[in-house]
Design an enzyme around this catalytic site. Structure first.
Site, PDB file in Angstrom:
ATOM      1  CD  GLN A 126      32.422 -59.454 -78.202  1.00 32.66           C
ATOM      2  OE1 GLN A 126      31.372 -58.843 -78.305  1.00 32.66           O
ATOM      3  NE2 GLN A 126      32.651 -60.570 -78.872  1.00 32.66           N
ATOM      4  CB  CYS A 152      32.013 -66.103 -76.515  1.00 34.60           C
ATOM      5  SG  CYS A 152      32.314 -65.228 -78.051  1.00 34.60           S
ATOM      6  CB  SER A 176      41.089 -66.095 -78.093  1.00 33.07           C
ATOM      7  OG  SER A 176      40.305 -65.684 -76.988  1.00 33.07           O
ATOM      8  CG  HIS A 192      34.300 -61.845 -74.882  1.00 29.51           C
ATOM      9  ND1 HIS A 192      35.546 -61.825 -75.481  1.00 29.51           N
ATOM     10  CD2 HIS A 192      33.505 -62.557 -75.732  1.00 29.51           C
ATOM     11  CE1 HIS A 192      35.508 -62.488 -76.633  1.00 29.51           C
ATOM     12  NE2 HIS A 192      34.277 -62.943 -76.793  1.00 29.51           N
ATOM     13  CB  SER A 218      43.076 -80.703 -90.720  1.00 30.17           C
ATOM     14  OG  SER A 218      43.124 -79.303 -90.592  1.00 30.17           O
ATOM     15  N   GLY A 265      40.660 -75.950 -84.558  1.00 29.25           N
ATOM     16  CA  GLY A 265      40.486 -74.515 -84.311  1.00 29.25           C
ATOM     17  C   GLY A 265      40.682 -74.152 -82.844  1.00 29.25           C
TER      18      GLY A 265
HETATM   19  P1  NAP Z   1      38.581 -71.409 -85.855  1.00 30.36           P
HETATM   20  O1  NAP Z   1      39.742 -71.284 -84.931  1.00 30.36           O
HETATM   21  O2  NAP Z   1      38.591 -70.639 -87.122  1.00 30.36           O
HETATM   22  O3  NAP Z   1      38.363 -72.985 -86.200  1.00 30.36           O
HETATM   23  C1  NAP Z   1      37.452 -73.406 -87.184  1.00 30.36           C
HETATM   24  C2  NAP Z   1      37.462 -74.948 -87.281  1.00 30.36           C
HETATM   25  O4  NAP Z   1      36.516 -75.332 -88.290  1.00 30.36           O
HETATM   26  C3  NAP Z   1      38.805 -75.535 -87.676  1.00 30.36           C
HETATM   27  O5  NAP Z   1      38.988 -76.767 -87.023  1.00 30.36           O
HETATM   28  C4  NAP Z   1      38.629 -75.774 -89.178  1.00 30.36           C
HETATM   29  O6  NAP Z   1      39.457 -76.822 -89.677  1.00 30.36           O
HETATM   30  C5  NAP Z   1      37.177 -76.215 -89.201  1.00 30.36           C
HETATM   31  N1  NAP Z   1      36.607 -76.093 -90.542  1.00 30.36           N
HETATM   32  C6  NAP Z   1      36.584 -74.999 -91.340  1.00 30.36           C
HETATM   33  N2  NAP Z   1      35.992 -75.301 -92.524  1.00 30.36           N
HETATM   34  C7  NAP Z   1      35.622 -76.608 -92.447  1.00 30.36           C
HETATM   35  C8  NAP Z   1      34.995 -77.510 -93.344  1.00 30.36           C
HETATM   36  N3  NAP Z   1      34.607 -77.110 -94.568  1.00 30.36           N
HETATM   37  N4  NAP Z   1      34.769 -78.782 -92.939  1.00 30.36           N
HETATM   38  C9  NAP Z   1      35.154 -79.186 -91.715  1.00 30.36           C
HETATM   39  N5  NAP Z   1      35.787 -78.389 -90.819  1.00 30.36           N
HETATM   40  C10 NAP Z   1      36.006 -77.110 -91.187  1.00 30.36           C
HETATM   41  O7  NAP Z   1      37.218 -70.990 -85.120  1.00 30.36           O
HETATM   42  P2  NAP Z   1      36.840 -71.077 -83.547  1.00 30.36           P
HETATM   43  O8  NAP Z   1      37.124 -69.796 -82.891  1.00 30.36           O
HETATM   44  O9  NAP Z   1      37.388 -72.345 -82.987  1.00 30.36           O
HETATM   45  O10 NAP Z   1      35.250 -71.155 -83.637  1.00 30.36           O
HETATM   46  C11 NAP Z   1      34.539 -72.341 -83.971  1.00 30.36           C
HETATM   47  C12 NAP Z   1      33.043 -72.071 -83.817  1.00 30.36           C
HETATM   48  O11 NAP Z   1      32.771 -71.747 -82.449  1.00 30.36           O
HETATM   49  C13 NAP Z   1      32.533 -70.871 -84.635  1.00 30.36           C
HETATM   50  O12 NAP Z   1      31.235 -71.148 -85.095  1.00 30.36           O
HETATM   51  C14 NAP Z   1      32.527 -69.733 -83.635  1.00 30.36           C
HETATM   52  O13 NAP Z   1      31.606 -68.731 -83.957  1.00 30.36           O
HETATM   53  C15 NAP Z   1      32.125 -70.468 -82.356  1.00 30.36           C
HETATM   54  N6  NAP Z   1      32.553 -69.826 -81.119  1.00 30.36           N
HETATM   55  C16 NAP Z   1      33.817 -69.379 -80.956  1.00 30.36           C
HETATM   56  C17 NAP Z   1      34.198 -68.776 -79.736  1.00 30.36           C
HETATM   57  C18 NAP Z   1      35.574 -68.244 -79.477  1.00 30.36           C
HETATM   58  O14 NAP Z   1      35.759 -67.588 -78.408  1.00 30.36           O
HETATM   59  N7  NAP Z   1      36.571 -68.464 -80.349  1.00 30.36           N
HETATM   60  C19 NAP Z   1      33.271 -68.664 -78.714  1.00 30.36           C
HETATM   61  C20 NAP Z   1      31.971 -69.152 -78.912  1.00 30.36           C
HETATM   62  C21 NAP Z   1      31.633 -69.738 -80.108  1.00 30.36           C
HETATM   63  P3  NAP Z   1      40.901 -76.537 -90.404  1.00 30.36           P
HETATM   64  O15 NAP Z   1      41.882 -76.197 -89.301  1.00 30.36           O
HETATM   65  O16 NAP Z   1      41.187 -77.857 -91.048  1.00 30.36           O
HETATM   66  O17 NAP Z   1      40.690 -75.424 -91.364  1.00 30.36           O
END
Ligand code: NAP
Length: 349
Positions: free
Chosen positions: A175, A148, A178, A241, A40, A13
């Site tokens: 925000q 974030c 990304s 943000h 994946s 992700g």
């Molecule tokens: P994302 O791009 O949607 O990535 C999600 C990840 O989780 C992918 O690697 C996905 O794998 C994996 N995943 C989904 N379902 C799964 C399962 N059943 N078993 C194992 N892995 C699974 O999301 P992201 O933005 O990186 O965010 C990840 C976390 O960080 C979230 O909780 C989000 O709230 C938090 N966060 C994000 C940000 C930001 O700015 N983006 C900031 C702070 C916190 P696949 O590719 O194989 O589907």
């Protein structure tokens, strides 16, 4: 020094990719295991991940096979970047198996015995680890970093709360896309548009800010007692943000004293020179029209919160604008700094 092998849960992700980028030349940690969903699993990382960063995928990582998200064969230090639904199920499983889980997701942030930590702000909260049942049974534990948008806000508020005591905080966010992960918000929904709703974001900001600025009380944290209201918007910005913040203090504060509090602010990461620590955690820019994501988001390697436009508020006391990189300081960089604190405090032995 021999590097500590680390794994990344949710490696494909947006946040997982930042972990890989930030760990590429890390002096203490080395990526040895990657896991994601069934989609994946079993594929080479370079093939499974849709790489969205401007630096190339490290060659050694591109060839790594994506494992199943199970603790068997995983290393003992895990950075977790999972969707919160699945994080609620998987993070405890890894902690139970004896792993140090350093998490980005909201699933366990507000749990009583789970530390929510920003090393410059509340490093003492990591002691809550000792209250966790996983720690007693297997040595494993969970430590979290904030949402974030709470991250930049708390870095800017912490030195002010210490000196002047917050009474009321109002924050309106703009925000980046990304922040919604990948593929996130559809381009037809966000281009030329502002979306005045991000699910559960306002609640997270309000409660996490008060936990981060709260006081450790043995087996839990007493939330900081100020009133807080957040309004969250998604805007067509790639990274960073921006937040318009108004504050009211219990003690009287002059502009020069507020600027001095930000300028003097630093913590354990700066004193101990942690590898991911920015030299300046909060910097103030004087220009009337800054901070702006395009020009300011990368400052301090994306780990510095930039503040500007300090002026008097006709309703509360003072108002200002801040900017924080959501996938670096607000996610992967935050977790890395937490891991560096854990290592420095002997929790990763
Ligand atoms: P994302 O791009 O949607 O990535 C999600 C990840 O989780 C992918 O690697 C996905 O794998 C994996 N995943 C989904 N379902 C799964 C399962 N059943 N078993 C194992 N892995 C699974 O999301 P992201 O933005 O990186 O965010 C990840 C976390 O960080 C979230 O909780 C989000 O709230 C938090 N966060 C994000 C940000 C930001 O700015 N983006 C900031 C702070 C916190 P696949 O590719 O194989 O589907």
């Amino acid at each position: 020094m021999k590097k500590i092998p680390v794994g990344i849960l949710g490696a494909t992700g947006i946040v997982g990719q930042r972990f890989i980028q930030m760990l590429e030349r890390h002096p203490w940690f080395e990526v040895s295991w990657l896991a994601a969903s069934d989609r994946s699993e079993g594929r080479d990382y370079g093939d499974a991940a849709r790489w969205r960063l401007k630096t190339p995928i490290p060659a050694s990582v591109a060839k790594m096979r994506v494992s199943a998200a199970m603790p068997e064969n995983a290393p003992k230090v895990i950075f977790a970047a999972l969707d919160s639904g699945i994080a609620a199920e998987l993070e405890p499983r890894f902690a139970e198996a004896g792993c140090a889980v350093i998490s980005n997701s909201s699933a366990l942030r507000m749990a009583k015995d789970v530390p929510l930590v920003i090393p410059e702000v509340n490093p003492d909260h990591i002691k809550l680890i000792e209250c966790q049942s996983w720690r007693r049974k297997s040595g494993g534990f969970v430590v979290t970093n904030s949402n974030c948008s709470a991250m930049g806000l708390v870095l800017a508020l912490a030195p002010l709360h210490k000196r002047f005591e917050l009474e009321t905080v109002m924050a309106v966010t703009m925000q980046a896309v990304s922040g919604a992960g990948y593929p996130g918000v559809a381009s037809l929904d966000i281009l030329g548009n502002v979306i005045p709703y991000i699910a559960k974001e306002e609640e997270k900001m309000e409660e996490e800010t008060r936990k981060l600025l709260g006081t450790l009380n043995g087996a839990g944290v007493t939330l900081a007692p100020f009133k807080m209201s957040a309004q969250c918007n998604r805007v067509a910005v790639e990274d960073g943000h921006t937040e318009s913040v108004s504050v009211k203090f219990k003690k009287k504060a002059q502009a020069a004293e507020i600027l001095e509090a930000w300028a003097e602010f630093s913590g354990i990461p700066q004193v101990q020179k942690f590898p991911t620590a920015p030299e300046i955690p909060v910097r103030y820019v004087d220009a009337v029209d800054r901070p702006q994501p395009r020009f300011d988001v990368e400052f301090g390697g994306g780990m510095t919160t930039t503040v500007g436009r300090l002026r008097q508020c006709a309703v509360l006391d003072w108002k200002f604008t801040l900017l924080s990189h959501n996938t670096i300081r607000g996610a992967a960089g935050a977790a890395l700094l937490n891991a560096e604190l854990l290592k420095a405090e002997g929790y990763l032995e």
